[in-house]
Motif scaffolding. Structure first.
Motif, short mmCIF file in Angstrom:
data_model
loop_
_atom_site.label_atom_id
_atom_site.label_comp_id
_atom_site.label_asym_id
_atom_site.label_seq_id
_atom_site.Cartn_x
_atom_site.Cartn_y
_atom_site.Cartn_z
N LEU A 1 -9.84 4.95 18.13
CA LEU A 1 -11.09 4.25 18.42
C LEU A 1 -11.58 4.57 19.84
O LEU A 1 -12.76 4.84 20.06
N TYR A 2 -10.67 4.55 20.79
CA TYR A 2 -11.03 4.84 22.18
C TYR A 2 -11.49 6.29 22.34
O TYR A 2 -12.55 6.55 22.93
N PHE A 3 -10.71 7.23 21.83
CA PHE A 3 -11.06 8.64 22.00
C PHE A 3 -12.35 8.99 21.25
O PHE A 3 -13.13 9.81 21.72
N ASP B 1 -17.61 6.84 11.44
CA ASP B 1 -18.95 7.40 11.68
C ASP B 1 -19.92 7.04 10.57
O ASP B 1 -21.10 6.82 10.82
N ALA B 2 -19.41 6.97 9.34
CA ALA B 2 -20.26 6.64 8.18
C ALA B 2 -20.34 5.13 7.95
O ALA B 2 -21.03 4.69 7.03
N ALA B 3 -19.63 4.35 8.76
CA ALA B 3 -19.53 2.90 8.59
C ALA B 3 -19.11 2.56 7.16
O ALA B 3 -19.60 1.61 6.55
N ASP B 4 -18.16 3.33 6.65
CA ASP B 4 -17.68 3.19 5.27
C ASP B 4 -16.38 2.39 5.27
O ASP B 4 -15.28 2.96 5.40
N ALA B 5 -16.50 1.09 5.12
CA ALA B 5 -15.34 0.20 5.16
C ALA B 5 -14.34 0.51 4.04
O ALA B 5 -13.13 0.44 4.26
N GLU B 6 -14.84 0.87 2.87
CA GLU B 6 -13.92 1.16 1.76
C GLU B 6 -13.09 2.41 2.03
O GLU B 6 -11.89 2.41 1.78
N ALA B 7 -13.73 3.47 2.51
CA ALA B 7 -12.98 4.70 2.82
C ALA B 7 -12.00 4.45 3.96
O ALA B 7 -10.87 4.94 3.93
N LEU B 8 -12.42 3.66 4.93
CA LEU B 8 -11.55 3.33 6.05
C LEU B 8 -10.36 2.49 5.58
O LEU B 8 -9.22 2.74 5.97
N ALA B 9 -10.62 1.52 4.71
CA ALA B 9 -9.54 0.69 4.16
C ALA B 9 -8.54 1.55 3.38
O ALA B 9 -7.33 1.33 3.47
N ALA B 10 -9.04 2.51 2.64
CA ALA B 10 -8.15 3.40 1.87
C ALA B 10 -7.29 4.23 2.83
O ALA B 10 -6.08 4.39 2.60
N ALA C 1 -10.05 -2.57 8.26
CA ALA C 1 -11.19 -1.65 8.29
C ALA C 1 -12.39 -2.31 8.95
O ALA C 1 -13.07 -1.70 9.78
N ARG C 2 -12.63 -3.55 8.62
CA ARG C 2 -13.77 -4.26 9.24
C ARG C 2 -13.53 -4.47 10.73
O ARG C 2 -14.44 -4.36 11.54
N TYR C 3 -12.30 -4.79 11.08
CA TYR C 3 -11.95 -4.90 12.50
C TYR C 3 -12.23 -3.58 13.21
O TYR C 3 -12.83 -3.55 14.30
N MET C 4 -11.81 -2.46 12.61
CA MET C 4 -12.00 -1.15 13.23
C MET C 4 -13.49 -0.83 13.40
O MET C 4 -13.89 -0.29 14.45
N LEU C 5 -14.29 -1.14 12.40
CA LEU C 5 -15.73 -0.88 12.51
C LEU C 5 -16.34 -1.74 13.62
O LEU C 5 -17.17 -1.25 14.39
N ASP C 6 -15.93 -2.98 13.69
CA ASP C 6 -16.41 -3.86 14.77
C ASP C 6 -15.95 -3.36 16.14
O ASP C 6 -16.70 -3.40 17.11
N ALA C 7 -14.69 -2.90 16.21
CA ALA C 7 -14.17 -2.39 17.48
C ALA C 7 -14.94 -1.14 17.90
O ALA C 7 -15.28 -0.99 19.09
#
Length: 182
Positions: A53-55, A117-126, A146-152
Motif C-alpha cells: 500500500l505504501y509503495f 487500482d481498479a477499486a475491485d474489492a472482490e478481486a482484492l478479497a480473492a 479488501a475494504r480496509y485495503m481500499l480505504d487505506a
C-alpha cells in the motif's frame, strides 16, 4: 560480513516509515477481527500488505521519492534477513529464504495493486484469500480486509508525499471494520 561495512545506513525518516508500516501490520484487530493467523507467515503477509500500500502510493512521485521508497524497501529486507538470523536460520540458508520472501512480496504486489487500482474489492478479497488464508478461506474476513485495503489506499493518496516520507502515515482504524457487512 565484510560487505555489511559498506552498506548504506538508513536515515531516521526511512526507519520511521518502516516502523509505521510494521506497527500498523501488528494491530491486534488483524489477528482477531480479520482472522489473520498470528504466525510468522501471517505477520509477514500483513507487513507485505501494508508495504505494498505504501509503495503503491509513492510510485510516480519522481526520482527523489523513488530513491527514498527503495531505501525503505531495502530496510524491510534487511530486517527480514536479521529476523531470520535471530530465529536461527543458518547463514547459508538466509539468502535463499530472503529470495523467497522477495518473490512473495512481488507476487503479492502484482496481485494487490491492479485490484486496488481498479477499486475491485472482490478481486482484492480473492487475492488476500490466496495469500493469507490458503488452506482455510475466510470470505467475510477477506472482504473486510479488501475494504480496509481500499480505504487505506484512499487515505494514503490523500496525504502529502513529504509527510509520507517523514513517517507520518495515517492508516484507517482496523477496529472500524469489525462489524462491516459484506
Amino acid at each position: 560480513m565484510v560487505f555489511g561495512l559498506f552498506r548504506r545506513r538508513s536515515t531516521e525518516a526511512e526507519h520511521e516509515v518502516y516502523c509505521e508500516i510494521v506497527a500498523q501490520a501488528r494491530q491486534p484487530e488483524f489477528y482477531t477481527d480479520f482472522l489473520v493467523p498470528d504466525t510468522i507467515d501471517g505477520r509477514f503477509d500483513l507487513i507485505v500488505l501494508h508495504a505494498v500500500l505504501y509503495f503503491r502510493r509513492m510510485r510516480g512521485e519522481g526520482a527523489k521519492v523513488s530513491q527514498f521508497a527503495q531505501a525503505v524497501f531495502d530496510l524491510f529486507f534487511q530486517d527480514m534477513d536479521a529476523s531470520l538470523r535471530e530465529m536461527g536460520v543458518s547463514d547459508t540458508r538466509v539468502p535463499k529464504k530472503v529470495k523467497v520472501m522477495g518473490e512473495a512480496f512481488y507476487g503479492r504486489a502484482d496481485a494487490y495493486i491492479p485490484a486496488i487500482d481498479a477499486a475491485d474489492a472482490e478481486a482484492l478479497a480473492a487475492a488476500v484469500g490466496r495469500n493469507l488464508f490458503p488452506d482455510n478461506p475466510e470470505p467475510m474476513a477477506q472482504m473486510r480486509l479488501a475494504r480496509y485495503m481500499l480505504d487505506a489506499a484512499d487515505k494514503l493518496s490523500g496525504q502529502a508525499t513529504a509527510d509520507l516520507m517523514q513517517g507520518k502515515l495515517i492508516w484507517p482504524d482496523p477496529g472500524a471494520y469489525k462489524d462491516l457487512p459484506v
